[in-house]
Scaffold this active site. Structure first.
Site, PDB file in Angstrom:
ATOM      1  CD  GLU A 264      -2.928  -1.267   2.233  1.00 60.42           C
ATOM      2  OE1 GLU A 264      -4.156  -1.315   2.104  1.00 60.42           O
ATOM      3  OE2 GLU A 264      -2.371  -1.394   3.336  1.00 60.42           O
TER       4      GLU A 264
ATOM      5  CG  ASP B  58     -11.748  -8.297  -0.810  1.00 58.79           C
ATOM      6  OD1 ASP B  58     -12.662  -8.519  -0.009  1.00 58.79           O
ATOM      7  OD2 ASP B  58     -10.742  -7.617  -0.491  1.00 58.79           O
TER       8      ASP B  58
HETATM    9  N1  ADE Z   1      -9.019  -5.365   3.221  1.00 54.90           N
HETATM   10  C1  ADE Z   1      -9.210  -5.741   1.936  1.00 54.90           C
HETATM   11  N2  ADE Z   1     -10.213  -6.619   1.851  1.00 54.90           N
HETATM   12  C2  ADE Z   1     -10.664  -6.813   3.103  1.00 54.90           C
HETATM   13  C3  ADE Z   1     -11.678  -7.633   3.651  1.00 54.90           C
HETATM   14  N3  ADE Z   1     -12.414  -8.432   2.892  1.00 54.90           N
HETATM   15  N4  ADE Z   1     -11.862  -7.596   4.999  1.00 54.90           N
HETATM   16  C4  ADE Z   1     -11.100  -6.794   5.764  1.00 54.90           C
HETATM   17  N5  ADE Z   1     -10.127  -6.016   5.299  1.00 54.90           N
HETATM   18  C5  ADE Z   1      -9.890  -6.027   3.972  1.00 54.90           C
END
Ligand code: ADE
Length: 267
Positions: free
Chosen positions: A46, A233
């Site tokens: 990041e 996601d």
């Molecule tokens: N960061 C990126 N995706 C995530 C997720 N599904 N849950 C928690 N933090 C995240």
């Protein structure tokens, strides 16, 4: 014989007072102008694309975390990687404020989508942040609200929020940029039913693991904050696979928005 004095003692005192006032104003202005902006991410991925942008880079290690000071496009910055989770985020934020005296914090990173309206590569700019894993409901508090607080949300700085939105619209186009609530907890969410609960309970657009912890500390220390998250996601059953594939490209997208925003902060 009386030696003639060019200035009387009273005039000298006034001159000294005026001189020290000018000096203190000058040093205050210098100090204010030199306060750096913090660019914070949780993971190496990041902040990776920020590091080559830093001129006169110096590396500092404090409590086993690394901080990079220098300038980006002439502006003093501290780039930091907190590590994953709320405690890491809180400690790093405290060091940024207390040790490096940063004037504001821009958090850059990735998140899971909490709203079904959002897709991978969309961007969320924080309006408010909440710790979804705080639960004092037994004592009558709303879910997410800490004891001693009268609200469960920590609000983003309005000026930073507006600048982040402008920067995001400029980088990726309005249709993929959203302003809203980000929920934070010490869990990687990969379950449809949990994510539905987060959306319904907190009206969250995105879920991640650091933002609201940073916000709790900046709220205590009165430091402006905005969080920029690109969706990596959908926080559902396939989250870990989609996340692994999209992690770097989505993290780089948030960095591009952060750099665009930084250039808009130039006075
Ligand atoms: N960061 C990126 N995706 C995530 C997720 N599904 N849950 C928690 N933090 C995240």
């Amino acid at each position: 014989m009386r030696v003639s004095q060019p200035f009387s003692a009273a005039v000298m005192r006034k001159l000294l007072l005026a001189f020290s006032l000018v000096l203190s104003t000058f040093s205050f202005t210098l100090q204010a102008a030199e306060q750096p902006i913090a660019l914070l991410g949780a993971m190496d991925a990041e902040i990776e694309k920020l590091l080559p942008e830093i001129d006169n880079k110096q590396v500092h290690t404090i409590s086993s975390n690394t901080y990079y000071t220098g300038t980006i496009d002439g502006q003093p910055v501290v780039v930091a990687r907190s590590g994953v989770g709320k405690v890491n985020a809180a400690i790093t934020t405290y060091v940024l404020v207390n040790h490096f005296k940063v004037e504001s914090i821009i958090f850059t990173g990735i998140a899971g989508a909490a709203s079904p309206k959002l897709n991978v590569a969309d961007v969320v700019i924080s309006t408010a942040l909440v710790q979804h894993d705080v639960d004092l409901t037994t004592f009558g508090a709303p879910k997410g609200q800490l004891s001693g607080y009268d609200d469960r949300y920590f609000y983003a700085d309005k000026k930073l929020q507006a600048l982040a939105l402008e920067a995001a619209n400029d980088e990726i186009g309005k249709s993929r940029v959203h302003a809203g609530i980000i929920a934070t907890g010490d869990q990687f969410i990969a379950d449809k039913t949990v994510v539905k609960m987060l959306q319904e309970e907190f009206d969250a657009l995105a879920v991640e693991m650091e933002g609201a912890a940073v916000a709790q500390v900046t709220d205590m220390l009165n430091i402006p904050l905005v969080v920029i998250r690109t969706i990596s996601d959908k926080a559902d059953g396939s989250a870990h696979m989609v996340y692994s594939e999209a992690k770097q490209v989505t993290a780089d997208n948030s960095v591009a928005i952060t750099l665009n925003m930084l250039s808009r902060m130039k006075s």
